[in-house]
Write a protein that holds these residues in place. Structure first.
Motif, mmCIF file in Angstrom:
data_model
loop_
_atom_site.group_PDB
_atom_site.id
_atom_site.type_symbol
_atom_site.label_atom_id
_atom_site.label_comp_id
_atom_site.label_asym_id
_atom_site.label_seq_id
_atom_site.Cartn_x
_atom_site.Cartn_y
_atom_site.Cartn_z
ATOM 1 N N GLN A 161 -9.131 -7.377 4.561
ATOM 2 C CA GLN A 161 -8.374 -6.211 4.112
ATOM 3 C C GLN A 161 -7.804 -6.435 2.719
ATOM 4 O O GLN A 161 -7.852 -5.555 1.869
ATOM 5 C CB GLN A 161 -7.280 -5.855 5.111
ATOM 6 N N TRP A 162 -7.243 -7.619 2.485
ATOM 7 C CA TRP A 162 -6.723 -7.939 1.153
ATOM 8 C C TRP A 162 -7.837 -7.829 0.120
ATOM 9 O O TRP A 162 -7.650 -7.280 -0.964
ATOM 10 C CB TRP A 162 -6.108 -9.342 1.147
ATOM 11 N N GLU A 174 3.728 0.475 2.758
ATOM 12 C CA GLU A 174 3.605 -0.549 3.784
ATOM 13 C C GLU A 174 3.463 -1.881 3.069
ATOM 14 O O GLU A 174 2.639 -2.011 2.160
ATOM 15 C CB GLU A 174 2.375 -0.328 4.658
ATOM 16 N N GLU A 180 0.861 -1.178 0.000
ATOM 17 C CA GLU A 180 0.000 0.000 0.000
ATOM 18 C C GLU A 180 0.894 1.223 0.000
ATOM 19 O O GLU A 180 1.892 1.258 0.722
ATOM 20 C CB GLU A 180 -0.891 0.026 1.241
ATOM 21 N N VAL A 225 1.994 -5.337 3.500
ATOM 22 C CA VAL A 225 0.916 -5.832 4.350
ATOM 23 C C VAL A 225 0.777 -7.332 4.141
ATOM 24 O O VAL A 225 0.755 -7.804 3.007
ATOM 25 C CB VAL A 225 -0.427 -5.127 4.025
ATOM 26 N N GLN A 255 -8.547 -4.312 -0.700
ATOM 27 C CA GLN A 255 -7.411 -3.627 -1.322
ATOM 28 C C GLN A 255 -7.079 -4.182 -2.710
ATOM 29 O O GLN A 255 -5.939 -4.127 -3.142
ATOM 30 C CB GLN A 255 -6.190 -3.695 -0.408
ATOM 31 N N VAL A 298 -3.397 -9.363 10.706
ATOM 32 C CA VAL A 298 -2.751 -8.500 9.722
ATOM 33 C C VAL A 298 -1.492 -7.915 10.359
ATOM 34 O O VAL A 298 -1.528 -7.443 11.496
ATOM 35 C CB VAL A 298 -3.683 -7.349 9.276
ATOM 36 N N GLN A 299 -0.394 -7.950 9.623
ATOM 37 C CA GLN A 299 0.854 -7.303 10.041
ATOM 38 C C GLN A 299 1.273 -6.328 8.950
ATOM 39 O O GLN A 299 1.104 -6.608 7.761
ATOM 40 C CB GLN A 299 1.960 -8.329 10.278
ATOM 41 N N ARG A 300 1.844 -5.196 9.355
ATOM 42 C CA ARG A 300 2.278 -4.161 8.417
ATOM 43 C C ARG A 300 3.736 -3.825 8.676
ATOM 44 O O ARG A 300 4.140 -3.695 9.823
ATOM 45 C CB ARG A 300 1.434 -2.904 8.573
ATOM 46 N N GLU A 339 -1.692 -10.503 5.406
ATOM 47 C CA GLU A 339 -2.913 -10.887 6.100
ATOM 48 C C GLU A 339 -3.062 -12.395 6.052
ATOM 49 O O GLU A 339 -2.867 -13.009 5.005
ATOM 50 C CB GLU A 339 -4.138 -10.232 5.467
#
Length: 178
Positions: free
Chosen positions: A87-88, A132, A54, A134, A91, A146-148, A136
């Motif tokens: 989230q994926w 970022e 992102e 990301v 996005q 989720v990790q960023r 997930e």
């Protein structure tokens, strides 16, 4: 340790120390280590995992990098559960038609997995900026996490950034070397 290499078709995240926007060929080493933890649960299913970039302040994914899902289900039934990576999915995942060459692959068993993005087709035109990475993870009869990992693109020297998952992901490490 299992190594997975995505289909090399174009130069990718490369020349991190010498990138000029619009540069057609970059040359660098970009690796992502993802630990899929071994969980002591009654019903274990391998997680679906999405990896994307992102760009700060811009909606949607700047680049889809990897999607691990159950590719062996008859009639592409494994794609039904991709939307559980919420989230994926939002996005840009919902716009993809699976499988995607160089992006999609099978789910992975517990352990450490290394993905090399050196020649990933979705990174060839990545402009300079704040990003970022990301990751997930979503698991049937399990949880979602989720990790960023923020980073600046391009970097002038070798860089390493880490995140630590709490339940569905273990250690995650992004390493970039010019």
């Amino acid at each position: 340790m299992t190594r997975h290499r995505l289909t090399p078709t174009l130069s990718a995240i490369g020349a991190l120390g010498a990138l000029t926007v619009g540069s057609p060929a970059w040359a660098a080493t970009v690796q992502l280590k993802i630990e899929v933890p071994r969980l002591n649960v009654a019903e274990y299913h391998k997680p679906y995992i999405g990896v994307w970039l992102e760009k700060a302040g811009e909606p949607g994914a700047a680049a889809q990098l990897a999607v691990w899902y159950d590719m062996k289900k008859p009639n592409s039934a494994g794609t039904k559960w991709l939307k559980d990576m919420r989230q994926w999915w939002r996005q840009g995942g919902r716009e993809l038609t699976m499988p995607v060459d160089g992006v999609s692959g099978a789910t992975r068993a517990p352990g450490e997995h290394v993905i090399s993005f050196d020649k990933h087709p979705n990174l060839a035109k990545l402009p300079a900026g704040q990003y970022e990475l990301v990751i997930e993870s979503s698991r049937e009869a399990g949880g979602r996490e989720v990790q960023r990992i923020p980073f600046t693109w391009p970097v002038k020297t070798a860089a390493e950034a880490k995140a630590q998952g709490e339940h569905e992901l273990g250690a995650v490490q992004l390493t970039v070397k010019p």
